[in-house]
Structures are given as C-alpha cells and as structure tokens.
Design a protein around this motif. Structure first.
Motif, PDB file in Angstrom:
ATOM      1  N   VAL A 110       0.949  -1.322  -0.113  1.00 23.43           N
ATOM      2  CA  VAL A 110       0.022   0.018  -0.053  1.00 23.43           C
ATOM      3  C   VAL A 110       0.903   1.250   0.091  1.00 23.43           C
ATOM      4  CG1 VAL A 110      -1.725   1.346   1.250  1.00 23.43           C
ATOM      5  CG2 VAL A 110      -1.741  -1.229   1.159  1.00 23.43           C
ATOM      6  N   HIS A 111       1.804   1.186   0.672  1.00 20.50           N
ATOM      7  CA  HIS A 111       2.898   2.342   0.883  1.00 20.50           C
ATOM      8  C   HIS A 111       3.375   2.817  -0.440  1.00 20.50           C
ATOM      9  CE1 HIS A 111       6.756   4.146   1.722  1.00 20.50           C
ATOM     10  NE2 HIS A 111       7.520   3.265   0.881  1.00 20.50           N
ATOM     11  N   ARG A 112       3.575   1.948  -1.480  1.00 22.95           N
ATOM     12  CA  ARG A 112       4.062   2.519  -2.874  1.00 22.95           C
ATOM     13  C   ARG A 112       3.487   3.418  -3.397  1.00 22.95           C
ATOM     14  NH1 ARG A 112       6.410  -2.389  -6.012  1.00 22.95           N
ATOM     15  NH2 ARG A 112       4.112  -2.523  -6.953  1.00 22.95           N
ATOM     16  N   LYS A 113       2.063   3.411  -3.152  1.00 18.70           N
ATOM     17  CA  LYS A 113       1.075   4.339  -3.801  1.00 18.70           C
ATOM     18  C   LYS A 113       0.726   5.661  -2.882  1.00 18.70           C
ATOM     19  CE  LYS A 113      -0.541   1.286  -7.540  1.00 18.70           C
ATOM     20  NZ  LYS A 113      -0.692  -0.175  -6.663  1.00 18.70           N
ATOM     21  N   ALA A 114       1.146   5.483  -1.566  1.00 17.08           N
ATOM     22  CA  ALA A 114       0.710   6.558  -0.744  1.00 17.08           C
ATOM     23  C   ALA A 114       1.171   7.856  -1.141  1.00 17.08           C
ATOM     24  CB  ALA A 114       1.209   6.108   0.772  1.00 17.08           C
ATOM     25  N   GLY A 115       0.036   8.886  -0.976  1.00  9.24           N
ATOM     26  CA  GLY A 115       0.383  10.037  -1.398  1.00  9.24           C
ATOM     27  C   GLY A 115       0.992  11.284  -0.164  1.00  9.24           C
ATOM     28  N   LEU A 116       0.744  10.628   0.759  1.00  2.00           N
ATOM     29  CA  LEU A 116       1.277  11.431   1.871  1.00  2.00           C
ATOM     30  C   LEU A 116       2.805  11.318   2.531  1.00  2.00           C
ATOM     31  CD1 LEU A 116      -1.951  11.328   4.512  1.00  2.00           C
ATOM     32  CD2 LEU A 116      -1.054  13.377   3.098  1.00  2.00           C
ATOM     33  N   ARG A 117       3.597  10.349   1.561  1.00  2.00           N
ATOM     34  CA  ARG A 117       4.971  10.293   2.198  1.00  2.00           C
ATOM     35  C   ARG A 117       5.697  11.559   1.777  1.00  2.00           C
ATOM     36  NH1 ARG A 117       6.109   5.275  -1.967  1.00  2.00           N
ATOM     37  NH2 ARG A 117       8.282   5.992  -1.684  1.00  2.00           N
ATOM     38  N   THR A 118       6.635  11.677   2.872  1.00  2.00           N
ATOM     39  CA  THR A 118       7.600  12.857   3.006  1.00  2.00           C
ATOM     40  C   THR A 118       8.960  12.207   3.090  1.00  2.00           C
ATOM     41  OG1 THR A 118       7.362  13.145   5.476  1.00  2.00           O
ATOM     42  CG2 THR A 118       5.840  14.268   4.029  1.00  2.00           C
ATOM     43  N   PRO A 119       9.954  12.936   2.781  1.00  2.00           N
ATOM     44  CA  PRO A 119      11.437  12.549   2.743  1.00  2.00           C
ATOM     45  C   PRO A 119      11.790  11.991   4.251  1.00  2.00           C
ATOM     46  CG  PRO A 119      11.244  14.614   1.838  1.00  2.00           C
ATOM     47  CD  PRO A 119       9.923  14.411   2.338  1.00  2.00           C
ATOM     48  N   TYR A 120      11.422  12.507   5.206  1.00  2.00           N
ATOM     49  CA  TYR A 120      11.969  12.141   6.662  1.00  2.00           C
ATOM     50  C   TYR A 120      11.299  10.716   7.229  1.00  2.00           C
ATOM     51  CZ  TYR A 120      13.655  11.929  11.344  1.00  2.00           C
ATOM     52  OH  TYR A 120      14.221  11.283  12.374  1.00  2.00           O
ATOM     53  N   TRP A 121       9.931  10.674   6.778  1.00  2.00           N
ATOM     54  CA  TRP A 121       9.193   9.476   7.565  1.00  2.00           C
ATOM     55  C   TRP A 121       9.315   7.920   6.516  1.00  2.00           C
ATOM     56  CZ3 TRP A 121       9.078  10.462  12.288  1.00  2.00           C
ATOM     57  CH2 TRP A 121       8.372  11.684  12.734  1.00  2.00           C
ATOM     58  N   ASP A 122       9.707   8.332   5.139  1.00  2.00           N
ATOM     59  CA  ASP A 122       9.522   7.445   4.159  1.00  2.00           C
ATOM     60  C   ASP A 122      10.250   5.975   4.194  1.00  2.00           C
ATOM     61  OD1 ASP A 122       9.895   6.313   1.199  1.00  2.00           O
ATOM     62  OD2 ASP A 122       8.448   7.875   0.997  1.00  2.00           O
ATOM     63  N   TRP A 123       9.530   4.925   4.204  1.00  2.00           N
ATOM     64  CA  TRP A 123       9.846   3.807   4.545  1.00  2.00           C
ATOM     65  C   TRP A 123      10.870   3.281   3.415  1.00  2.00           C
ATOM     66  CZ3 TRP A 123       4.687   1.014   5.585  1.00  2.00           C
ATOM     67  CH2 TRP A 123       4.216   1.538   6.929  1.00  2.00           C
ATOM     68  N   THR A 124      10.465   3.913   1.944  1.00  2.00           N
ATOM     69  CA  THR A 124      11.458   3.383   1.055  1.00  2.00           C
ATOM     70  C   THR A 124      12.744   3.988   1.041  1.00  2.00           C
ATOM     71  OG1 THR A 124       9.563   3.122  -0.327  1.00  2.00           O
ATOM     72  CG2 THR A 124      11.702   3.315  -1.624  1.00  2.00           C
ATOM     73  N   GLU A 125      12.937   5.254   1.497  1.00  2.00           N
ATOM     74  CA  GLU A 125      14.228   5.650   1.839  1.00  2.00           C
ATOM     75  C   GLU A 125      15.102   4.832   2.691  1.00  2.00           C
ATOM     76  OE1 GLU A 125      15.027   8.228  -0.767  1.00  2.00           O
ATOM     77  OE2 GLU A 125      16.280   8.317   0.908  1.00  2.00           O
ATOM     78  N   ARG A 126      14.306   4.649   3.821  1.00  2.00           N
ATOM     79  CA  ARG A 126      15.116   4.102   4.990  1.00  2.00           C
ATOM     80  C   ARG A 126      15.187   2.549   4.971  1.00  2.00           C
ATOM     81  NH1 ARG A 126      14.176   6.911  10.542  1.00  2.00           N
ATOM     82  NH2 ARG A 126      13.726   8.731   9.622  1.00  2.00           N
ATOM     83  N   GLU A 127      14.667   1.656   3.532  1.00  2.00           N
ATOM     84  CA  GLU A 127      15.256   0.463   3.484  1.00  2.00           C
ATOM     85  C   GLU A 127      16.363   0.738   2.430  1.00  2.00           C
ATOM     86  OE1 GLU A 127      11.706  -1.520   1.843  1.00  2.00           O
ATOM     87  OE2 GLU A 127      10.490  -0.907   3.524  1.00  2.00           O
ATOM     88  N   GLY A 128      17.053   1.602   2.036  1.00  2.00           N
ATOM     89  CA  GLY A 128      17.984   1.864   1.333  1.00  2.00           C
ATOM     90  C   GLY A 128      19.565   1.254   1.934  1.00  2.00           C
ATOM     91  N   ALA A 175      17.541   8.728   8.113  1.00  2.00           N
ATOM     92  CA  ALA A 175      17.497   9.951   7.306  1.00  2.00           C
ATOM     93  C   ALA A 175      18.149  11.059   7.785  1.00  2.00           C
ATOM     94  CB  ALA A 175      16.002  10.196   7.141  1.00  2.00           C
ATOM     95  N   GLY A 176      19.629  10.706   8.272  1.00  2.00           N
ATOM     96  CA  GLY A 176      20.428  11.712   8.758  1.00  2.00           C
ATOM     97  C   GLY A 176      21.056  10.946   9.754  1.00  2.00           C
ATOM     98  N   THR A 177      21.579  11.924  10.617  1.00  3.39           N
ATOM     99  CA  THR A 177      22.511  11.349  11.873  1.00  3.39           C
ATOM    100  C   THR A 177      21.917  10.481  12.753  1.00  3.39           C
ATOM    101  OG1 THR A 177      23.771  13.293  11.759  1.00  3.39           O
ATOM    102  CG2 THR A 177      24.286  12.161  13.606  1.00  3.39           C
ATOM    103  N   PRO A 178      22.443   9.108  13.071  1.00  2.00           N
ATOM    104  CA  PRO A 178      21.678   8.332  13.842  1.00  2.00           C
ATOM    105  C   PRO A 178      21.572   8.824  15.060  1.00  2.00           C
ATOM    106  CG  PRO A 178      23.256   7.153  12.754  1.00  2.00           C
ATOM    107  CD  PRO A 178      23.622   8.481  12.404  1.00  2.00           C
ATOM    108  N   PRO A 179      20.727   8.780  16.002  1.00  2.00           N
ATOM    109  CA  PRO A 179      20.618   8.862  17.446  1.00  2.00           C
ATOM    110  C   PRO A 179      21.579   7.981  18.362  1.00  2.00           C
ATOM    111  CG  PRO A 179      18.490   7.682  17.008  1.00  2.00           C
ATOM    112  CD  PRO A 179      19.570   7.684  15.519  1.00  2.00           C
TER     113      PRO A 179
END
Ligand SMILES: *Cc1c(COP(=O)(O)O)cnc(C)c1O
Length: 394
Positions: free
Chosen positions: A218-236, A244-248
């Motif tokens: 469902v995520h693949r077509k989700a329109g509310l995706r933003t860069p910081y929260w995006d799962w696809t980015e984080r699966e890289g 999505a930047g410096t780890p805590p």
C-alpha cells in the motif's frame, strides 16, 4: 514536615524509570556513523524491534516520540482524502486520528467512551456496512494510557476478517510494548508503532514502527509520503538512510541495553511481572473503593490494563492527593487527562518496576488517603501484599 528525602519515584505512565544499566550504556563518547560497530548495532536493533512486536515484517527507528511515530505510520500508507476509521476507547486513538485529519485524511470515529474497551462486534458491523470498501485503515490503541483500558487486538483483527474487509489494521502499542504480548503477525496487524520511553525503558526520543508486506505494498502508492518518514528511503543500503540523517547514537546504545534486559528476563516473565504488579494495584484500589470515594475508571475488570491504573476520586480533588504524594513522600503520580482532568489520578506500573516500587507507591497513596481524610476501605496495600505473597511462591 516531609519524608521525601531519598530517591524520587516517578509513577507516571511515561517516561518511566530508566534502568541504571541503560543510563550507563549511554554514557560513552560518540562513534563513527559511517563504519564500525554502529552498523551492526542498527542491524541488531531493527531485528529485535521486530522480535518484540512478533513480526516478520520490516521495522523502522525514528528520532521522534510517539506523536512522530504516529505521523510516520500515517504518511507511509495514506493519501489525502483517504478515509480511516478510528476506534475510540479513551484519548490516544482520537489523538492519532486527529493527526491524520490535519494531514487531509477523512476521519470517522467509531464512538466509544472513556470507561470501556472497543467492542469488536461493533467494528465488524461498521465494516460490513462499508459496502464499497471506502475505509482504508483502522486505528486503535492496545492500551489507552488516559483511561487505563486494554483493547483485545486479536479479537479486533478477527472482526475485520469476519467482515471480509481489506482496511489496514494499525495499532498504537506505545503504552503496552514490552509489558504485555503483542502478536503482530498472528493477530493480523499491518502497521504498529511505539516509543522508547514507556515499556521499552529508554529515554524519550525514539519512535518505533513496524509494517508487514501488505502495508509496504500500500505504501508504494501512498500520497502523504515525505522524505523524513519515508519507508522506501529507510530501506536503502546506506546506513545514513536508516535514520534519514545522523543516527541517534546514544539512544540506540540505551535501547540495545534495554532490549538485552528484556530478553535476559525473558519476555514471558516480563509480561507476567507486569500482570502480577498490576493486579496488586487493582487489589489495593478494590479495597480502597469500599469507602465510596475511590473507584476504578474502567468499569469491566477484565478490561483494566496491566501498565497503568486510572483511579477516580469522587468529590475530592485528585491534585491534592498527587501533591501530598509528591511533596511529602517523593512519589509522582500521573494526573487525569482529557475528560478525567481534575477527576482522576493514574498509577503507572510500566517498564522497569518491581514489588518494592509498586508496594511503596501503594503505601504512599494509602498514607495520603489517610492524611487527607479521604474515605477509603482500610488495608488496600495489605491486600496487594497478600496477592503477591500468594502468587510469588517461595
Ligand atoms: C504516551 C502515548 C503516546 C504519545 O507518545 P509521546 O511520546 O508522548 O508522543 C501515544 N499513544 C499512547 C497509547 C501513549 O501512551
């Protein structure tokens, strides 16, 4: 005069007591974020977060609190104009729904109230009536920290399947993860979220989200995706992408230690400890209630949760009782929130808690009831002690 010197005890439902081991694990220099042990640490955490949720799905760790994890879950699977169904049982599912509404999602609330759990048969009925399948997701909390209710997520999952409905089931486990069972895959939960600062015994600052394959589709077509929260980015592949930047880093060190503590004790034992201590609190409140001024917020005993007990004070100011416990004894109780503001106090029994912490807290409450001359049945703490003595065998 007070008897407050000594270590203060925080009995609010989050943030909870951080174990000394977790504090120590965080007390170290920063490390390289591009190579070395931090990469393995991330792998181990992603794997073990999924393990606590009991899912073969993916996990994501955000620098955020629970509100951030709410937003992370919503943006990844919804689009503007989608309709969702929020199952009311206190404050928190409504709050999550409100975030969705402010993002442009259409929110329908399945009416519930502050004193009971979601009724699965009402969920099934509403979904059967949704002939066109317009409802895209269902939001519910496992435990509502304001009301003190526990919802039966297995039964809600079953109700959705019985209705033959395809909405995603999304569950807030902020006040329950690490304290009671969560069987994501078995119960048919598609997305779940939590935070670091309650049952996970780590300081506030990490948002935990898990998603199964159906949600990721469902995520693949989700329109509310933003860069910081995006799962696809984080699966890289790059470690940098996982956060999505410096780890805590330091929170990750803490979470690793907290998970190790949970696994060393054994999750089943952790859950059993919570159930025993929660029942001890309920035994005490049950006795105090004989005086008619003290009572349970949740009416049905089987719907009272194992991480926080919301106690109503009839005709007396709970803030006076909270002030006495804090100022005289160094025990900080939770206050009533939402419509229970000024009417209730809350006793947390969540995370890194043991018998002396809980029995001490109950003793202090009983002391406050006496000092403030609030009518109550005598011997609540004694009933809690007897319960534990009977269940915790020599
Ligand atoms: C505490 C809590 C939240 C919110 O978490 P924050 O970290 O305060 O944003 C959400 N849901 C439930 C059930 C909670 O108990």
């Amino acid at each position: 005069m007070s008897v407050r010197a000594g270590r203060e005890f925080l009995a609010i439902p989050g943030p909870t007591t951080v174990p000394d081991e977790v504090l120590r694990a965080m007390h170290r220099p920063a490390v390289d974020i591009y190579s070395g042990p931090l990469l393995q640490l991330t792998d181990s955490l992603l794997k073990d977060v999924a393990r606590v949720f009991n899912t073969k799905g993916r996990s994501y760790i955000y620098i955020s609190n629970g509100h951030g994890a709410w937003e992370a879950s919503l943006t990844n699977v919804l689009s503007k104009g989608d309709k969702i169904l929020v199952l009311e049982s206190g404050r928190f599912a409504l709050g999550w729904g409100d975030s969705a509404r402010r993002m442009g999602v259409e929110v329908e609330i399945l009416k519930g109230d502050m004193r009971r759990a979601v009724r699965p048969e009402e969920v099934e009925k509403r979904l059967r009536d949704d002939k066109g399948g317009t409802i895209k997701a269902i939001l519910v909390v496992q435990i509502d920290t304001a009301s003190g209710v526990v919802n039966d997520i297995a039964a809600i999952g079953q109700a959705i399947r019985a209705a033959g409905h395809h909405a995603l089931l999304m569950v807030d486990a902020v006040a329950s993860l690490g304290c009671m069972p969560f069987e994501m895959d078995k119960w048919g939960v598609d997305v779940a979220m939590s935070g670091s600062q309650k049952g996970m015994m780590t300081p506030p600052g990490l948002g935990l989200v898990v998603a199964n394959d159906r949600a990721r589709e469902v995520h693949r077509k989700a329109g509310l995706r933003t860069p910081y929260w995006d799962w696809t980015e984080r699966e890289g592949d790059q470690h940098y992408q996982k956060y999505a930047g410096t780890p805590p880093e330091h929170l990750l060190f803490g979470l690793r230690q907290a998970l190790d503590l949970l696994f060393q004790e054994g999750l089943d034992n952790v859950h059993r400890r919570h159930a025993l201590l929660a029942e001890a609190v309920r035994r005490a409140v049950g006795v105090w209630a004989e005086g008619q001024a003290v009572g349970f917020n949740i009416l049905e005993p089987s719907e009272r949760c194992d991480t926080v007990t919301t106690v109503l004070l009839n005709g007396r100011d709970p803030e006076q009782l909270r002030a006495y416990c804090n100022e005289k004894c160094g025990v900080i109780l939770g206050h009533g929130i939402g419509e229970l503001s000024g009417k209730a106090f809350r006793v947390a029994h969540m995370g890194h808690v043991n018998a002396p912490m809980i029995l001490g807290t109950l003793s202090v409450i009983e002391m406050a009831l006496g000092a403030l001359q609030i009518p109550h049945g005598k011997g609540g703490t004694q009933a809690a002690i007897e319960w534990l003595a009977q269940e915790v065998k020599a």
